[in-house]
Design a protein around this motif. Structure first.
Motif, PDB file in Angstrom:
ATOM      1  N   VAL A  51       0.834  -1.195   0.000  1.00  0.00           N
ATOM      2  CA  VAL A  51       0.000   0.000   0.000  1.00  0.00           C
ATOM      3  C   VAL A  51       0.874   1.252   0.000  1.00  0.00           C
ATOM      4  O   VAL A  51       0.735   2.128  -0.850  1.00  0.00           O
ATOM      5  N   ASN A  52       1.782   1.355   0.966  1.00  0.00           N
ATOM      6  CA  ASN A  52       2.707   2.483   1.037  1.00  0.00           C
ATOM      7  C   ASN A  52       4.127   1.953   1.064  1.00  0.00           C
ATOM      8  O   ASN A  52       4.590   1.437   2.085  1.00  0.00           O
ATOM      9  N   PRO A  53       4.871   2.057  -0.042  1.00  0.00           N
ATOM     10  CA  PRO A  53       6.234   1.516  -0.070  1.00  0.00           C
ATOM     11  C   PRO A  53       7.167   2.187   0.917  1.00  0.00           C
ATOM     12  O   PRO A  53       8.183   1.597   1.317  1.00  0.00           O
ATOM     13  N   ALA A  54       6.859   3.402   1.373  1.00  0.00           N
ATOM     14  CA  ALA A  54       7.718   4.087   2.332  1.00  0.00           C
ATOM     15  C   ALA A  54       7.740   3.400   3.686  1.00  0.00           C
ATOM     16  O   ALA A  54       8.642   3.649   4.495  1.00  0.00           O
ATOM     17  N   PRO A 168       6.585  -5.170  -6.110  1.00  0.00           N
ATOM     18  CA  PRO A 168       7.908  -4.770  -5.642  1.00  0.00           C
ATOM     19  C   PRO A 168       7.904  -3.321  -5.147  1.00  0.00           C
ATOM     20  O   PRO A 168       7.131  -2.486  -5.637  1.00  0.00           O
ATOM     21  N   ALA A 169       8.777  -3.024  -4.186  1.00  0.00           N
ATOM     22  CA  ALA A 169       8.848  -1.676  -3.634  1.00  0.00           C
ATOM     23  C   ALA A 169      10.261  -1.408  -3.121  1.00  0.00           C
ATOM     24  O   ALA A 169      10.961  -2.323  -2.681  1.00  0.00           O
ATOM     25  N   VAL A 170      10.670  -0.156  -3.184  1.00  0.00           N
ATOM     26  CA  VAL A 170      11.936   0.280  -2.600  1.00  0.00           C
ATOM     27  C   VAL A 170      11.654   1.514  -1.753  1.00  0.00           C
ATOM     28  O   VAL A 170      10.707   2.270  -2.020  1.00  0.00           O
ATOM     29  N   ALA A 179      11.013   9.010   5.471  1.00  0.00           N
ATOM     30  CA  ALA A 179      11.295   7.975   4.475  1.00  0.00           C
ATOM     31  C   ALA A 179      10.415   8.185   3.257  1.00  0.00           C
ATOM     32  O   ALA A 179       9.253   8.596   3.374  1.00  0.00           O
ATOM     33  N   PHE A 180      10.992   7.906   2.083  1.00  0.00           N
ATOM     34  CA  PHE A 180      10.271   7.974   0.821  1.00  0.00           C
ATOM     35  C   PHE A 180      10.248   6.580   0.197  1.00  0.00           C
ATOM     36  O   PHE A 180      11.177   5.797   0.376  1.00  0.00           O
ATOM     37  N   GLY A 181       9.190   6.276  -0.550  1.00  0.00           N
ATOM     38  CA  GLY A 181       9.094   4.967  -1.176  1.00  0.00           C
ATOM     39  C   GLY A 181       8.484   5.028  -2.559  1.00  0.00           C
ATOM     40  O   GLY A 181       7.633   5.883  -2.840  1.00  0.00           O
ATOM     41  N   LEU A 182       8.918   4.119  -3.425  1.00  0.00           N
ATOM     42  CA  LEU A 182       8.346   3.939  -4.755  1.00  0.00           C
ATOM     43  C   LEU A 182       8.075   2.455  -4.964  1.00  0.00           C
ATOM     44  O   LEU A 182       8.840   1.605  -4.489  1.00  0.00           O
ATOM     45  N   GLY A 183       7.015   2.158  -5.661  1.00  0.00           N
ATOM     46  CA  GLY A 183       6.691   0.758  -5.895  1.00  0.00           C
ATOM     47  C   GLY A 183       5.846   0.589  -7.136  1.00  0.00           C
ATOM     48  O   GLY A 183       5.496   1.553  -7.833  1.00  0.00           O
ATOM     49  N   LEU A 250       1.617   2.276 -10.643  1.00  0.00           N
ATOM     50  CA  LEU A 250       2.751   2.869  -9.946  1.00  0.00           C
ATOM     51  C   LEU A 250       2.290   3.350  -8.584  1.00  0.00           C
ATOM     52  O   LEU A 250       1.127   3.770  -8.420  1.00  0.00           O
ATOM     53  N   GLN A 251       3.181   3.290  -7.602  1.00  0.00           N
ATOM     54  CA  GLN A 251       2.837   3.683  -6.241  1.00  0.00           C
ATOM     55  C   GLN A 251       3.948   4.553  -5.663  1.00  0.00           C
ATOM     56  O   GLN A 251       5.134   4.339  -5.947  1.00  0.00           O
ATOM     57  N   ALA A 252       3.565   5.522  -4.845  1.00  0.00           N
ATOM     58  CA  ALA A 252       4.525   6.390  -4.190  1.00  0.00           C
ATOM     59  C   ALA A 252       4.009   6.713  -2.792  1.00  0.00           C
ATOM     60  O   ALA A 252       2.791   6.756  -2.556  1.00  0.00           O
ATOM     61  N   GLY A 253       4.934   6.933  -1.874  1.00  0.00           N
ATOM     62  CA  GLY A 253       4.512   7.248  -0.513  1.00  0.00           C
ATOM     63  C   GLY A 253       5.630   7.867   0.290  1.00  0.00           C
ATOM     64  O   GLY A 253       6.799   7.883  -0.117  1.00  0.00           O
ATOM     65  N   LEU A 254       5.244   8.403   1.433  1.00  0.00           N
ATOM     66  CA  LEU A 254       6.221   8.904   2.389  1.00  0.00           C
ATOM     67  C   LEU A 254       5.722   8.630   3.789  1.00  0.00           C
ATOM     68  O   LEU A 254       4.519   8.462   4.025  1.00  0.00           O
ATOM     69  N   MET A 255       6.668   8.564   4.723  1.00  0.00           N
ATOM     70  CA  MET A 255       6.372   8.474   6.145  1.00  0.00           C
ATOM     71  C   MET A 255       7.226   9.509   6.859  1.00  0.00           C
ATOM     72  O   MET A 255       8.424   9.645   6.570  1.00  0.00           O
TER      73      MET A 255
END
Length: 498
Positions: A51-54, A168-170, A179-183, A250-255
């Protein structure tokens, strides 16, 4: 072939995972399920990165251990009792449909501040099956001409839907608080339908053999008029399957942690790529017009190619908050918007390429189109949750030799949650795929192990609720059906960190 064999095997396992909360599964992990879908600011499981790669940036350094990797194996069992009351008062009990599916997640460090996660999980699913009595349009019960008494026909109505996602996510942790995330999400979708449909007479422009250019539409209208009635369609039984190998998001997120006691989670999922669902459908009109076709020596069962073009699944935007209330207690709140209104806009099934049988000759060019009548609204869901730790205590001798109790880490974590979501379903529904339950209650707990292995459990109850459909574009006999559905979900998982 192999690329489809693996997701199909998972489809069989995930046959009735069941979208529960506003069109989305209520919490992929037991931790978020136990909070009724809240907890996505908690970074409690590797599958939360779907849901949130971050969340990967806060998963491995915390939870009482600084670890280099994590594996989550989760099973979900669903029981969904459903009943239908027709507009004329007949009742159908679909019973309690059982189903379930696996959810798998893995995460590891790529460096001090970089993380990788992989998930394989059912992202949606549902199933139902029951026998439904319908009224045929041409066939009569007395077989003696007028007055017309409609013949009744029992139709098997069965729906199976599953969507499996590889995700997949990083993530990159900029500092201790951010933290930042992309997936990405790559999904395989498969749907199977047994039902009946109305075939409009305006589609039946093929000529009747030996009647001097008279079309099948003209013939059926004349037969109806002889019985003192007007009709605009005939009824056909259908047995359809269709799938699509890849829909990609595509997915993007932050925490972000503004303080040691608080954490904010934000994420966005793009609309998926557009991809057709392709398959085949068997069409059988013998119940309604079989005796007429027999007069001309025609076969009323034909296989066709089936295509639902331009299918795209919804974008999503979400926000979550985690607030520590004490060293033991934490509060969670999640708000999620899902763009379902664009997902089912204009779904039409094209039936073409007849293979055997004679129904193709009844159509002008062997092709027809069916409006699936799906008209969902956007969904908004709001979840609140709370969890509390029961700490492990060790008894050791103090400086004076007297026993002294020391807190040495959590032993059990208790969870509870409540959620509300509006009903997104509109248009022509498919039984078994109706996530219209608005209120959800949940509870759960975690047993924390000493050696890195932890057990997590959750129970989610979507409270019983009724909903009445309007006009059904596929089969008029389903107009005004009243559905009543509940949903009970048991989630269990084991997490291993190292």
């Amino acid at each position: 072939m192999i690329a489809r064999a693996v997701p199909f095997a998972l489809f069989l396992l995930a046959r009735a995972v069941s979208a529960q909360l506003g069109g989305e599964v209520t919490g992929y992990s037991p931790q978020t399920a136990g909070l009724a879908g809240a907890g996505l600011a908690g970074a409690a499981s590797s599958v939360d990165a779907a849901v949130n790669p971050a969340s990967l940036g806060f998963l491995l350094p915390e939870n009482g251990r600084r670890s280099g990797g994590r594996f989550d194996a989760i099973g979900r069992l669903i029981w969904a009792p459903t009943s239908i009351t027709t507009a004329d008062g007949r009742e159908y009990d679909l019973g309690g449909t059982f189903g379930g599916g696996p959810f798998l997640g893995w995460a590891c460090r790529l460096g001090d501040d970089a993380f990788l996660g992989l998930s394989l999980l059912p992202t949606s699913g549902g199933s139902s099956a029951y026998d439904r009595a319908t009224e045929l349009n041409v066939a009569t019960a007395n077989n003696n001409g007028p007055p017309w008494i409609p013949a009744r026909h029992v139709v098997r109505i069965e729906t199976d839907l599953a969507q499996i996602g590889f995700q997949p996510a990083v993530a990159w942790r900029a500092d201790r608080s951010l933290a930042f995330g992309l997936g990405a999400s790559v999904r395989y979708t498969r749907i199977g339908v047994l039902s009946a449909t109305d075939v409009g007479l305006d589609q039946l422009q093929g000529e009747v053999p030996g009647l001097g250019g008279l079309t099948w539409e003209d013939l059926f209208r004349q037969l109806a008029a002889a019985g003192g009635r007007e009709i605009d369609s005939i009824q056909a039984d259908i047995d359809a399957t269709a799938d699509a190998a890849v829909h990609a998001f595509l997915q993007a997120g932050l925490m972000f942690e503004p303080s040691e006691d608080a954490r904010l989670s934000l994420w966005y999922r793009s609309p998926s790529t557009r991809r057709a669902l392709d398959g085949e459908v068997e069409v059988d009109v013998t119940a309604d017009v079989g005796p007429i076709l027999d007069v001309y020596g025609l076969d009323g069962v034909t296989d066709f190619a089936l295509r639902i073009p331009g299918v795209r699944f919804p974008q999503q935007l979400g926000a979550a908050w985690r607030q520590a209330l004490s060293p033991r207690g934490r509060f969670f709140a999640d708000l999620v918007w899902t763009d379902w209104s664009q997902t089912f806009d204009g779904w039409r099934a094209t039936v073409s390429e007849p293979r055997g049988g004679d129904i193709g000759s009844m159509l002008a060019d062997g092709t027809t189109e069916v409006d699936l009548g799906l008209d969902w609204k956007d969904s908004l869901r709001f979840s609140l949750g709370w969890e509390w730790d029961a700490f492990r205590r060790s008894v050791l001798p103090g400086p004076d030799g007297a026993p002294r109790a020391l807190i040495s880490g959590p032993l059990i974590t208790w969870r509870t949650g409540v959620a509300w979501a509006n009903n997104p379903v509109g248009g022509s529904p498919m039984a078994g795929l109706l996530p219209y339950n608005q209120l959800h209650l949940a509870g759960g707990l975690s047993f924390w192990g000493r050696g890195g292995g932890d057990w997590h459990l959750a129970l989610v109850w979507a409270l019983p609720q009724s909903w009445t459909s309007g006009r059904n574009s596929v089969l008029s006999d389903l107009d005004g059906d009243r559905y009543r559905q509940a949903n009970l979900s048991l989630v269990a998982g084991y997490a291993l960190t190292w």
